[in-house]
Scaffold this motif. Sequence first.
Motif, PDB file in Angstrom:
ATOM      1  N   MET A   1       0.846  -1.194   0.000  1.00 25.86           N
ATOM      2  CA  MET A   1       0.000   0.000   0.000  1.00 25.86           C
ATOM      3  C   MET A   1       0.886   1.251   0.000  1.00 25.86           C
ATOM      4  O   MET A   1       1.686   1.447   0.895  1.00 25.86           O
ATOM      5  N   GLU A   2       0.734   2.065  -1.015  1.00 21.99           N
ATOM      6  CA  GLU A   2       1.499   3.303  -1.104  1.00 21.99           C
ATOM      7  C   GLU A   2       0.636   4.527  -0.856  1.00 21.99           C
ATOM      8  O   GLU A   2       1.119   5.544  -0.343  1.00 21.99           O
ATOM      9  N   LYS A   3      -0.645   4.436  -1.215  1.00 18.21           N
ATOM     10  CA  LYS A   3      -1.531   5.585  -1.060  1.00 18.21           C
ATOM     11  C   LYS A   3      -2.906   5.098  -0.644  1.00 18.21           C
ATOM     12  O   LYS A   3      -3.444   4.145  -1.213  1.00 18.21           O
ATOM     13  N   ALA A   4      -3.471   5.746   0.352  1.00 13.19           N
ATOM     14  CA  ALA A   4      -4.785   5.367   0.860  1.00 13.19           C
ATOM     15  C   ALA A   4      -5.688   6.580   0.924  1.00 13.19           C
ATOM     16  O   ALA A   4      -5.222   7.716   1.036  1.00 13.19           O
ATOM     17  N   ILE A   5      -6.989   6.328   0.863  1.00 13.20           N
ATOM     18  CA  ILE A   5      -7.967   7.383   1.086  1.00 13.20           C
ATOM     19  C   ILE A   5      -8.796   6.993   2.296  1.00 13.20           C
ATOM     20  O   ILE A   5      -9.166   5.819   2.451  1.00 13.20           O
ATOM     21  N   VAL A   6      -9.055   7.955   3.169  1.00  8.22           N
ATOM     22  CA  VAL A   6      -9.832   7.704   4.377  1.00  8.22           C
ATOM     23  C   VAL A   6     -11.134   8.486   4.269  1.00  8.22           C
ATOM     24  O   VAL A   6     -11.135   9.723   4.296  1.00  8.22           O
ATOM     25  N   LEU A   7     -12.244   7.765   4.117  1.00 10.10           N
ATOM     26  CA  LEU A   7     -13.562   8.394   4.085  1.00 10.10           C
ATOM     27  C   LEU A   7     -14.004   8.652   5.527  1.00 10.10           C
ATOM     28  O   LEU A   7     -13.897   7.778   6.377  1.00 10.10           O
ATOM     29  N   GLY A   8     -14.510   9.839   5.788  1.00  9.39           N
ATOM     30  CA  GLY A   8     -14.818  10.203   7.166  1.00  9.39           C
ATOM     31  C   GLY A   8     -13.547  10.479   7.948  1.00  9.39           C
ATOM     32  O   GLY A   8     -13.418  10.125   9.122  1.00  9.39           O
ATOM     33  N   ALA A   9     -12.604  11.149   7.305  1.00  7.79           N
ATOM     34  CA  ALA A   9     -11.265  11.334   7.878  1.00  7.79           C
ATOM     35  C   ALA A   9     -11.233  12.215   9.106  1.00  7.79           C
ATOM     36  O   ALA A   9     -10.276  12.154   9.890  1.00  7.79           O
ATOM     37  N   THR A  10     -12.242  13.066   9.299  1.00 10.23           N
ATOM     38  CA  THR A  10     -12.228  13.963  10.458  1.00 10.23           C
ATOM     39  C   THR A  10     -12.978  13.381  11.654  1.00 10.23           C
ATOM     40  O   THR A  10     -13.061  14.016  12.700  1.00 10.23           O
ATOM     41  N   GLY A  11     -13.529  12.177  11.518  1.00 12.01           N
ATOM     42  CA  GLY A  11     -14.178  11.511  12.640  1.00 12.01           C
ATOM     43  C   GLY A  11     -13.152  10.874  13.565  1.00 12.01           C
ATOM     44  O   GLY A  11     -11.943  10.906  13.305  1.00 12.01           O
ATOM     45  N   GLY A  12     -13.621  10.275  14.637  1.00 10.82           N
ATOM     46  CA  GLY A  12     -12.714   9.713  15.627  1.00 10.82           C
ATOM     47  C   GLY A  12     -11.822   8.625  15.078  1.00 10.82           C
ATOM     48  O   GLY A  12     -10.582   8.680  15.193  1.00 10.82           O
ATOM     49  N   THR A  13     -12.416   7.615  14.445  1.00  5.62           N
ATOM     50  CA  THR A  13     -11.634   6.517  13.882  1.00  5.62           C
ATOM     51  C   THR A  13     -10.844   6.973  12.664  1.00  5.62           C
ATOM     52  O   THR A  13      -9.694   6.573  12.469  1.00  5.62           O
ATOM     53  N   GLY A  14     -11.456   7.818  11.850  1.00  6.68           N
ATOM     54  CA  GLY A  14     -10.781   8.316  10.657  1.00  6.68           C
ATOM     55  C   GLY A  14      -9.497   9.048  10.977  1.00  6.68           C
ATOM     56  O   GLY A  14      -8.459   8.825  10.341  1.00  6.68           O
ATOM     57  N   GLN A  15      -9.540   9.916  11.983  1.00  7.38           N
ATOM     58  CA  GLN A  15      -8.337  10.658  12.366  1.00  7.38           C
ATOM     59  C   GLN A  15      -7.233   9.720  12.841  1.00  7.38           C
ATOM     60  O   GLN A  15      -6.055   9.932  12.541  1.00  7.38           O
ATOM     61  N   ALA A  16      -7.621   8.700  13.603  1.00  7.52           N
ATOM     62  CA  ALA A  16      -6.625   7.754  14.112  1.00  7.52           C
ATOM     63  C   ALA A  16      -5.968   6.989  12.974  1.00  7.52           C
ATOM     64  O   ALA A  16      -4.745   6.760  12.989  1.00  7.52           O
ATOM     65  N   ILE A  17      -6.745   6.610  11.972  1.00 10.95           N
ATOM     66  CA  ILE A  17      -6.182   5.878  10.837  1.00 10.95           C
ATOM     67  C   ILE A  17      -5.310   6.783   9.977  1.00 10.95           C
ATOM     68  O   ILE A  17      -4.248   6.373   9.500  1.00 10.95           O
ATOM     69  N   VAL A  18      -5.718   8.026   9.789  1.00 14.05           N
ATOM     70  CA  VAL A  18      -4.877   8.987   9.063  1.00 14.05           C
ATOM     71  C   VAL A  18      -3.515   9.097   9.747  1.00 14.05           C
ATOM     72  O   VAL A  18      -2.463   9.030   9.098  1.00 14.05           O
ATOM     73  N   SER A  19      -3.520   9.256  11.064  1.00 11.35           N
ATOM     74  CA  SER A  19      -2.262   9.399  11.819  1.00 11.35           C
ATOM     75  C   SER A  19      -1.386   8.159  11.683  1.00 11.35           C
ATOM     76  O   SER A  19      -0.164   8.258  11.511  1.00 11.35           O
ATOM     77  N   GLU A  20      -2.016   6.986  11.768  1.00  9.93           N
ATOM     78  CA  GLU A  20      -1.241   5.747  11.669  1.00  9.93           C
ATOM     79  C   GLU A  20      -0.621   5.592  10.287  1.00  9.93           C
ATOM     80  O   GLU A  20       0.556   5.218  10.159  1.00  9.93           O
ATOM     81  N   LEU A  21      -1.370   5.889   9.242  1.00 10.17           N
ATOM     82  CA  LEU A  21      -0.841   5.785   7.889  1.00 10.17           C
ATOM     83  C   LEU A  21       0.320   6.756   7.677  1.00 10.17           C
ATOM     84  O   LEU A  21       1.346   6.394   7.088  1.00 10.17           O
ATOM     85  N   LEU A  22       0.172   7.976   8.162  1.00 11.11           N
ATOM     86  CA  LEU A  22       1.238   8.974   8.019  1.00 11.11           C
ATOM     87  C   LEU A  22       2.486   8.549   8.787  1.00 11.11           C
ATOM     88  O   LEU A  22       3.611   8.803   8.339  1.00 11.11           O
ATOM     89  N   SER A  23       2.300   7.901   9.936  1.00 12.18           N
ATOM     90  CA  SER A  23       3.452   7.438  10.724  1.00 12.18           C
ATOM     91  C   SER A  23       4.246   6.385   9.967  1.00 12.18           C
ATOM     92  O   SER A  23       5.421   6.143  10.279  1.00 12.18           O
ATOM     93  N   ARG A  24       3.612   5.766   8.971  1.00 18.82           N
ATOM     94  CA  ARG A  24       4.277   4.756   8.139  1.00 18.82           C
ATOM     95  C   ARG A  24       4.776   5.358   6.827  1.00 18.82           C
ATOM     96  O   ARG A  24       5.139   4.635   5.901  1.00 18.82           O
ATOM     97  N   ASN A  25       4.746   6.690   6.761  1.00 21.81           N
ATOM     98  CA  ASN A  25       5.206   7.415   5.570  1.00 21.81           C
ATOM     99  C   ASN A  25       4.426   7.056   4.321  1.00 21.81           C
ATOM    100  O   ASN A  25       4.980   6.995   3.215  1.00 21.81           O
ATOM    101  N   GLN A  26       3.143   6.822   4.500  1.00 21.40           N
ATOM    102  CA  GLN A  26       2.284   6.527   3.368  1.00 21.40           C
ATOM    103  C   GLN A  26       1.477   7.774   2.983  1.00 21.40           C
ATOM    104  O   GLN A  26       1.098   8.569   3.847  1.00 21.40           O
ATOM    105  N   GLN A  27       1.224   7.914   1.704  1.00 20.38           N
ATOM    106  CA  GLN A  27       0.421   9.031   1.235  1.00 20.38           C
ATOM    107  C   GLN A  27      -1.045   8.804   1.617  1.00 20.38           C
ATOM    108  O   GLN A  27      -1.564   7.690   1.497  1.00 20.38           O
TER     109      GLN A  27
END
Length: 315
Positions: A1-27
């Motif tokens: 996985m190089e690039k992901a999209i998070v639907l509902g990114a500003t919700g509780g779970t969405g924000q956590a997944i965005v942070s985790e993906l970024l911590s792995r240097n993923q787009q």
Amino acid sequence: MEKAIVLGATGGTGQAIVSELLSRNQQVIAFGRSENKLKKLMMEHRSTPLLTYKLGDVFDYKTIVEAAKDADVIFQCANVQYHEMEEKLLHLGESVMKAADILGKKIVIVDGIYVYGRQVAKGDENHPKHPHTKKGKIRVEFENLIFDNKWKDAKSLIVRLPDYYGKTSQNSYLQPTLTGMAANKIAVFIGNLKTPREYVYLPDAAKMIVEIASKDDSYGENWNIPGAGLISGKEIIKMAREITGNTKLVIPLNKNAIRISGLFDPVMKEVVEIMYLTEEAFMLSGEKYENRIGEIVATPYKDGLKETLHFLMGK
């Protein structure tokens, strides 16, 4: 996985997944309806070039198709309010799956445990689904829709979380307790203070969800995201008092209290039927995750509560 999209990114779970993906240097593409919230999310991540955003509506599959065309995986974290579930949940499922199918994408659906109904046990992914509530029944319909054979090109999986907490949490059962105690006010606790319950720390959940999503053979299946074991409301409050110094009253709200609140609040009105989750201990088994993915990520409650409460206190 190089690039992901998070639907509902500003919700509780969405924000956590965005942070985790970024911590792995993923787009990451953060997808949502509110540009103000999406811009705030960008600022929280210091406008890293790894994070971009797209405006759109999860109920309009065309906007998802346009936003997700360059992504490898779609994370579906958007949700509907309790009082809108019957009207909107299947529409949401149809929209996100149609978009994933058109694009031939992998899609990860974040869901809960209402499908199991009243079960006093430790449940694995094959646990019987016998919901006794309208929310549970519609969640079963939702699962059937996600795994429907009509989707020829999408690859989907469902991850199931118990109740959760964390600094990005917004609508969990524990949130009123933690926000009240962090503000040094009288707080409420939804449910029985004595009943042991399972909670998952959202950063832990995000780590496990991303691990599952990264494995090609995870798709087409349900996956449990267990918490850090059972803990009672009394134990949570004791820990929170030690962290915050708040000694004010914490008022437990039972079903009757919630029912009265529901006379004035449509969301609370719908909470009544799922109050059984606050009265019975039901744990998700993580055996499948351990066997196929790896070690369960489980931050001790004291550590997770400390980080969450310090964030709410502005420390």
